[in-house]
Design a protein around this motif. Sequence first.
Motif, PDB file in Angstrom:
ATOM      1  N   ARG A 172      41.057  41.700  44.247  1.00 18.53           N
ATOM      2  CA  ARG A 172      41.900  41.184  43.095  1.00 18.53           C
ATOM      3  C   ARG A 172      41.332  41.225  41.898  1.00 18.53           C
ATOM      4  NH1 ARG A 172      46.244  37.446  43.193  1.00 18.53           N
ATOM      5  NH2 ARG A 172      46.207  37.330  45.424  1.00 18.53           N
ATOM      6  N   TYR A 173      40.134  40.861  41.807  1.00 21.12           N
ATOM      7  CA  TYR A 173      39.721  40.915  40.505  1.00 21.12           C
ATOM      8  C   TYR A 173      39.620  42.424  39.891  1.00 21.12           C
ATOM      9  CZ  TYR A 173      38.015  36.237  40.718  1.00 21.12           C
ATOM     10  OH  TYR A 173      38.184  34.703  40.947  1.00 21.12           O
ATOM     11  N   ALA A 174      39.161  43.422  40.889  1.00 25.84           N
ATOM     12  CA  ALA A 174      39.282  44.819  40.373  1.00 25.84           C
ATOM     13  C   ALA A 174      40.552  45.220  40.077  1.00 25.84           C
ATOM     14  CB  ALA A 174      38.673  45.538  41.780  1.00 25.84           C
ATOM     15  N   LEU A 175      41.752  44.903  40.651  1.00 25.94           N
ATOM     16  CA  LEU A 175      43.040  45.296  40.442  1.00 25.94           C
ATOM     17  C   LEU A 175      43.427  44.378  38.910  1.00 25.94           C
ATOM     18  CD1 LEU A 175      43.316  46.206  43.124  1.00 25.94           C
ATOM     19  CD2 LEU A 175      45.558  45.659  43.152  1.00 25.94           C
ATOM     20  N   GLY A 194      47.597  40.632  52.677  1.00 25.58           N
ATOM     21  CA  GLY A 194      46.719  40.470  51.618  1.00 25.58           C
ATOM     22  C   GLY A 194      47.089  41.912  50.635  1.00 25.58           C
ATOM     23  N   LEU A 195      47.387  42.974  51.153  1.00 23.97           N
ATOM     24  CA  LEU A 195      47.722  44.180  50.476  1.00 23.97           C
ATOM     25  C   LEU A 195      48.952  43.919  49.933  1.00 23.97           C
ATOM     26  CD1 LEU A 195      47.484  46.974  49.683  1.00 23.97           C
ATOM     27  CD2 LEU A 195      48.127  47.574  52.075  1.00 23.97           C
ATOM     28  N   ALA A 196      49.831  43.263  50.767  1.00 25.96           N
ATOM     29  CA  ALA A 196      51.354  43.134  50.194  1.00 25.96           C
ATOM     30  C   ALA A 196      51.271  42.352  49.108  1.00 25.96           C
ATOM     31  CB  ALA A 196      52.140  42.590  51.229  1.00 25.96           C
ATOM     32  N   GLU A 197      50.377  41.188  49.242  1.00 24.87           N
ATOM     33  CA  GLU A 197      50.612  40.308  48.148  1.00 24.87           C
ATOM     34  C   GLU A 197      50.109  40.809  46.846  1.00 24.87           C
ATOM     35  OE1 GLU A 197      48.318  36.009  46.810  1.00 24.87           O
ATOM     36  OE2 GLU A 197      48.225  36.936  49.081  1.00 24.87           O
ATOM     37  N   LEU A 198      48.896  41.665  46.772  1.00 24.78           N
ATOM     38  CA  LEU A 198      48.409  42.280  45.543  1.00 24.78           C
ATOM     39  C   LEU A 198      49.325  43.071  45.243  1.00 24.78           C
ATOM     40  CD1 LEU A 198      44.647  42.744  47.036  1.00 24.78           C
ATOM     41  CD2 LEU A 198      45.487  41.287  45.336  1.00 24.78           C
ATOM     42  N   GLN A 199      50.168  43.861  45.929  1.00 24.66           N
ATOM     43  CA  GLN A 199      50.800  44.758  45.478  1.00 24.66           C
ATOM     44  C   GLN A 199      52.020  44.561  44.541  1.00 24.66           C
ATOM     45  OE1 GLN A 199      50.799  49.040  46.098  1.00 24.66           O
ATOM     46  NE2 GLN A 199      49.373  47.708  44.946  1.00 24.66           N
ATOM     47  N   VAL A 200      52.553  43.107  45.142  1.00 19.25           N
ATOM     48  CA  VAL A 200      53.505  42.492  44.328  1.00 19.25           C
ATOM     49  C   VAL A 200      52.930  41.784  42.993  1.00 19.25           C
ATOM     50  CG1 VAL A 200      54.847  40.441  44.438  1.00 19.25           C
ATOM     51  CG2 VAL A 200      54.925  41.693  46.380  1.00 19.25           C
ATOM     52  N   ALA A 201      51.422  41.266  43.144  1.00 16.29           N
ATOM     53  CA  ALA A 201      51.209  40.715  41.845  1.00 16.29           C
ATOM     54  C   ALA A 201      50.864  41.874  40.922  1.00 16.29           C
ATOM     55  CB  ALA A 201      49.670  39.970  42.460  1.00 16.29           C
ATOM     56  N   TYR A 202      50.348  42.844  41.356  1.00 12.93           N
ATOM     57  CA  TYR A 202      50.088  43.943  40.423  1.00 12.93           C
ATOM     58  C   TYR A 202      50.808  45.285  40.761  1.00 12.93           C
ATOM     59  CZ  TYR A 202      46.090  40.994  39.729  1.00 12.93           C
ATOM     60  OH  TYR A 202      45.189  39.879  39.267  1.00 12.93           O
ATOM     61  N   PRO A 203      52.090  45.353  40.493  1.00 12.63           N
ATOM     62  CA  PRO A 203      52.971  46.544  40.607  1.00 12.63           C
ATOM     63  C   PRO A 203      52.517  47.833  40.052  1.00 12.63           C
ATOM     64  CG  PRO A 203      54.004  44.989  39.444  1.00 12.63           C
ATOM     65  CD  PRO A 203      52.774  44.317  39.645  1.00 12.63           C
ATOM     66  N   ASN A 204      51.781  47.599  39.030  1.00 11.01           N
ATOM     67  CA  ASN A 204      51.603  48.862  38.154  1.00 11.01           C
ATOM     68  C   ASN A 204      50.184  49.494  38.688  1.00 11.01           C
ATOM     69  OD1 ASN A 204      49.947  46.555  36.973  1.00 11.01           O
ATOM     70  ND2 ASN A 204      49.692  47.741  35.241  1.00 11.01           N
TER      71      ASN A 204
END
Length: 326
Positions: A193-196, A230-240
Amino acid sequence: MELTVARNPDQGSSLPFLVRLPVNGTGEAGLVFATKGTWPRTSALYCHPLPADAWPDEAHLDIVERVELVSCTRRGAAIDVVAARSRENRSQVVTTRARGRQMVFWQSPRTRKQSRPQVSTPTARAAGITELEVVIDGRERYPWTFADQQVRTVRRALACGDYAVLLGGRVVAAVERKTIADFTASLTSGRLRYALGELAALPRAAVVVEEPYSRVFAQEHVRPAVVADGLAELQVAYPNVPVVFCDTRKLAQEWTYRWLAAALTWAGTELTVVDDVEGRDSAAAATPEPSTREVRAWALGQGLPVSDRGRLRPEVVAAWHAAHSA
């Protein structure tokens, strides 16, 4: 459900064993292969597909081994075989291409090499760039070499990402490389999450995983649903910041090469990448974009290598902007 190994009744065959797999969706007869071993122990076994009726009848059946299976499931071009025993319990039957034709191999985690999908990577230059300069983070232990691409690599410290391209001295695109084990560990620990968050601050960024998405559901030490959610949540949080799963390390490298080249080309045409909009004065903002002919003539006058026709390299356009920014 069991995997059955019998002796091949065809005495003239160089493959002494027959293997029958009860794959889902293939009916009761399953799939039959002729092969040279009873299990892929020291090397991957070549398998020759046979029709279902090639399996001997009970009167002529010479059983060598019966292996109880937990599952035998087809996943795309591969069949995952899981035996109900503690050792030699996992194997895979893979359909691939070799020597210009379709071939089937039976392999285990010990003998497996990276399975090559039925594709060949192109050799054409990405985005028409003669030689792409890729910056590799100095902390990357086993970096890609880009040996099959037109790339010049430079090692230096990167604030985030493992591979990047620069324009005007600044990072305009970066890629974070992950193995499936590293991806899972960093996701469950929260480090990803921090890396993204850092990657999202760049103009363009991506995460590339060197294995297919199906490997997310084959984890032994963490629940697959935890990783998938967790992957789905991160892709929603950082769509770019897309997370791209590639089948092999080689394809992950190929995807990264072409994505970085495309990102550099786009950055060369975006004034917001060359100069911050807020930092340019009104005179500069009013300056019209030069034509390709004008930039080519200027570059030749400066002694810069440019082609006689076609699109100019992004670094040439960036050099023109840098020379005329005053």
